[in-house]
Design a protein around this motif. Structure first.
Motif, short mmCIF file in Angstrom:
data_model
loop_
_atom_site.label_atom_id
_atom_site.label_comp_id
_atom_site.label_asym_id
_atom_site.label_seq_id
_atom_site.Cartn_x
_atom_site.Cartn_y
_atom_site.Cartn_z
N LYS A 99 1.05 -1.36 -0.13
CA LYS A 99 -0.08 -0.09 -0.05
C LYS A 99 0.92 1.20 0.00
N ILE A 100 0.32 2.39 -0.70
CA ILE A 100 1.25 3.69 -0.62
C ILE A 100 0.65 4.34 0.80
N THR A 101 1.84 4.83 1.13
CA THR A 101 1.55 5.81 2.38
C THR A 101 2.58 6.82 2.38
N SER A 102 2.37 7.94 3.32
CA SER A 102 3.42 8.68 3.20
C SER A 102 4.21 8.90 4.48
N TYR A 103 5.29 9.57 4.47
CA TYR A 103 6.18 9.63 5.85
C TYR A 103 6.15 11.05 6.19
N PRO A 104 5.18 11.62 7.00
CA PRO A 104 5.09 12.83 7.34
C PRO A 104 6.38 13.84 7.82
N ARG A 106 9.19 13.96 6.51
CA ARG A 106 9.76 14.36 5.46
C ARG A 106 8.91 14.76 4.02
N SER A 107 7.59 14.71 4.52
CA SER A 107 6.69 14.77 3.38
C SER A 107 7.01 14.01 1.85
N SER A 108 7.19 12.72 2.31
CA SER A 108 7.58 12.00 1.16
C SER A 108 6.52 10.83 1.20
N TYR A 109 6.30 10.32 0.08
CA TYR A 109 5.43 8.89 -0.03
C TYR A 109 6.27 7.92 -0.18
N GLN A 110 5.83 6.84 -0.02
CA GLN A 110 6.53 5.25 0.00
C GLN A 110 5.46 4.18 -0.01
N ILE A 111 5.88 2.92 -0.40
CA ILE A 111 5.22 1.78 -0.50
C ILE A 111 5.51 0.86 0.60
N VAL A 112 4.65 0.48 1.48
CA VAL A 112 4.89 -0.44 2.52
C VAL A 112 4.58 -1.75 1.76
N ILE A 113 5.53 -2.45 1.65
CA ILE A 113 5.82 -3.85 0.97
C ILE A 113 5.30 -4.95 1.82
N GLU A 114 4.26 -5.80 1.30
CA GLU A 114 4.08 -6.91 2.06
C GLU A 114 4.31 -8.34 1.36
N SER A 115 4.50 -8.31 -0.01
CA SER A 115 5.11 -9.53 -0.61
C SER A 115 6.10 -9.07 -1.78
#
Length: 533
Positions: A99-104, A106-115
């Protein structure tokens, strides 16, 4: 006055104007974006190349996924790392789900990898090649570290699936060729859990003791049937390869068909093309061994018979060269011994006569006059040396006095007196030593002369020693040989304590051996003259 004035005790304040676009804080905006991204992109699949892999001490993995135009940061939480289909590695092309989420912060987005899975067989093979290079550089593929296989194993361990044709083929082939004990460790041979179960089985066999309730196998076979690259991928696991390389028991890898190659094929001690081939490599053929033993036994019997016949032939040849009677072997040696024994008596007599003549010659040279002359010469030399020594001392003293008189004119009296006193003391000491040496020397010479006189007296024929006698004729002449005597002749035997008459009887003409005389004592060595100074 209005009612409001009564209540608030004064006029009411005017209401503030309302704003249709109120400002937001940075945190409010950041978390609003985070919720929007997670709601809109709560489940996505991305394909890209892994780069910048960072394994944190906490167990989380941080990485970057990129393609030719863009990149996105990714994170794999600690609990999801073990369940990944492939481990992230720089340069590997993968397909990830998360799922796509952000890291507040640094105001950047990232993907939390599950597989995560490899993007096709090509990516898996590229990852495998990189792993091979790393393990080869560590020396795990070196032939020198591979263990030899036992020639006659008593127990064989098989690690494979308990169901299927592989285990039946292996057991049947082992029972047909070399009936021995087989221990099967059942594992799954496909899927994510396969590599861990195979590694645990190898460690379990390695931990057994040779004399335990379940003996440790002499050899291990890791077997699996054929399949696709994805089916056999569990045998390319790095942890499994390191477990195989560290095992103490020799391992035969029999994974897939002859054309299939996995990572444990390189680190195992032997690779078999098929599971059935592994059973053939691990065991000898009992029937062939029995035939070989029987052939060796037959050859040993034939060789032993030939050896015995050869020894019998050689014995007959040696026997033909021997005389008919064993006594003939010793006849010649016995004859030589008899001849030597017959010559032994006469040889001893000649030896005694020779030594008697040498003794007579030596005794004639030892006359009292000769000894006295030698003693007198020694005394004369001693007196001459004493006279020369006294004159030399006097001359030395005179020269010293003259030198003293010459130097006294140039030196002060005190050092001269001291030096003169020292020289006088040394002269007195030398004189005292000379007075003590001369009497001792004369006394030693007198003792030596007395010893020589006693030795001369013992050699005087006029006074025979006890046990010896002098033979004289009636006129008093000495008889020194048996040839001068005749049968019936009257002689006189003179001993040290008296004389007796005797008559010579007839004989066979042989000279009786003279009794052995004791060897004379060695003469005491003349003491040498010591240094007077």
């Amino acid at each position: 006055m209005s009612d409001d004035s009564y209540v608030f005790e004064g006029p009411a304040e005017a209401a503030a104007p309302r704003d249709n676009n109120p400002p937001l804080s940075i945190s409010e905006l950041s978390f609003a974006l985070k919720r929007t991204l997670e709601e809109r992109f709560g489940h996505v699949r991305l394909r890209g190349e892994v780069s910048k892999v960072n394994r944190h001490a906490s167990g989380h993995v941080y990485l970057t996924l990129k393609d030719d135009k863009s990149a996105i940061d990714g994170v794999i939480w600690k609990g999801s790392v073990r369940g990944l289909g492939v481990q992230p590695e720089a340069g590997l092309e993968v397909i990830v789900t998360g799922k796509i989420t952000s890291y507040p912060a640094r105001s950047s987005y990232q993907i939390v990898i599950e597989s995560m899975e490899a993007a096709g067989a090509g990516a898996l093979l590229a990852q495998l090649e990189r792993l091979k290079v790393r393990l080869r550089e560590e020396g795990l593929f070196e032939p020198g570290r591979k263990k030899p296989l036992p020639q006659f194993p008593r127990t064989i361990g098989v690690i494979t699936s308990p169901t299927g044709a592989v285990i039946r083929d292996v057991l049947h082939r082992i029972a047909e060729r070399w009936p021995c004990r087989v221990i099967v460790w059942p594992v799954v041979v496909q899927g994510e859990a396969a590599s861990g179960q195979v590694a645990n089985a190898i460690r379990g066999f390695d931990a057994m003791t040779p004399n335990g309730p379940i003996p440790r196998p002499d050899l291990l076979i890791v077997a699996r049937g054929g399949g696709s690259v994805e089916d056999l991928w569990c045998f390319n696991d790095e942890a499994l390869a390191r477990t195989v390389a560290a095992a103490r028991i020799p391992i035969i890898s029999a994974v897939g068909h002859e054309t299939d190659t996995t990572l444990i094929d390189f680190v195992s001690d032997r690779r078999a093309p098929t599971p059935t081939g592994a059973a053939e490599i691990a065991t000898p053929v009992l029937a062939d061994l029995r035939y070989a033993v029987a052939d060796l036994d037959r050859r040993m019997v034939l060789a032993g018979g030939r050896l015995i016949e050869d020894r019998r032939t050689r014995l007959r040849a040696v026997a033909r060269g021997l005389p008919a009677r064993p006594e003939d072997l010793l006849a010649l040696a016995q004859q030589r011994l008899d001849n030597a024994a017959s010559r032994l008596g006469s040889g001893l007599q000649r030896n005694v006569a020779l030594h008697e003549r040498h003794l007579a010659v030596t005794g004639g040279k030892l006359s009292p006059a000769l000894l006295r002359a030698r003693i007198e010469r020694g005394q004369d030399r001693l007196r001459g040396a004493g006279d020369r020594l006294g004159a030399a001392l006097q001359a030395g003293v005179a020269r010293g006095e003259r030198r003293l008189l010459q130097v006294s004119a140039r030196l002060s009296p005190e050092p001269l007196h001291r030096r003169l006193d020292q020289r006088e003391a040394r002269l007195q000491a030398v004189g005292a030593r000379l007075d003590g040496v001369m009497p001792r020397r004369l006394e030693r010479d007198a003792d030596r002369l007395a010893a020589l006189s006693r030795a001369l007296a013992t050699l005087d024929p006029g006074r025979p020693k006890p046990g010896f006698a002098r033979v004289e004729n009636p006129d008093g002449d000495w008889i020194t040989s048996a040839a001068a005597l005749e049968a019936g002749q009257t002689v006189r035997l003179v001993f040290g304590d008296g004389a007796r008459g005797a008559i010579i009887e007839g004989g066979d003409g042989r000279t009786a051996p003279a009794p052995a005389r004791p060897a004379p004592r060695p003469k005491p060595a003349a003491p040498g003259q010591g240094d007077l100074f």
